[in-house]
Write an enzyme that holds these catalytic residues in place. Sequence first.
Site, short mmCIF file in Angstrom:
data_model
loop_
_atom_site.label_atom_id
_atom_site.label_comp_id
_atom_site.label_asym_id
_atom_site.label_seq_id
_atom_site.Cartn_x
_atom_site.Cartn_y
_atom_site.Cartn_z
N CYS A 196 0.88 -1.10 0.38
CA CYS A 196 -0.07 -0.17 -0.15
C CYS A 196 0.90 1.25 0.12
CB CYS A 196 -1.00 -0.20 0.62
SG CYS A 196 0.21 0.52 2.64
N ARG A 212 -3.56 -0.45 5.25
CA ARG A 212 -3.93 -1.66 4.02
C ARG A 212 -3.61 -2.68 4.45
NH1 ARG A 212 -5.47 2.58 -0.99
NH2 ARG A 212 -3.15 3.21 0.10
N ASP A 268 -7.83 4.11 0.90
CA ASP A 268 -7.15 4.25 2.24
C ASP A 268 -8.15 4.63 3.17
OD1 ASP A 268 -5.18 5.30 4.02
OD2 ASP A 268 -3.98 5.70 2.44
#
Length: 157
Positions: free
Chosen positions: A8, A14, A122
């Site tokens: 990420c 994440r 996100d």
Amino acid sequence: MASLLLVCTANICRSPMAEAIFKAKLGDVFKTITSAGVHADPRGGPVDARAASALARHNYSLERKWRSRRVQPESLGEYDMVLVMEAEHVDALRTKAAAEHHARILLLTDFVPELAGQDIPDPYFGPVAGFDVVIGMIERAAQRLLTESREGRLRLS
């Protein structure tokens, strides 16, 4: 057995959540499952507290000494598969990676037909509920990869 890198942006929300979920669900498929961030702080840091709480709510956990890390382009060839959270991450890694490694850098959602081509959002700047949404999306992708592996359809470079 294969190795997997999950990527990420900063490697604090994440991709660490994906690492925990994939280790729980696909630990028998991949020998190595780890995560990194395209723009992670080179000093390393802990997982975001909201991400850790969301993982706990869903009965997942990270190793106690887990620290964020930055993707090292020269190490991308060490992984059989690199799954990223955003199309921007695919582009960033393919720009830095050797051409022979481009095919192994894939968008995580491309394994879930109804999510194909979408970014995993996100949750960092949003409400806490966003972390649970992200976990659900990652779980769907992990389940799909597990199914493909069991059916012999998972192609690893």
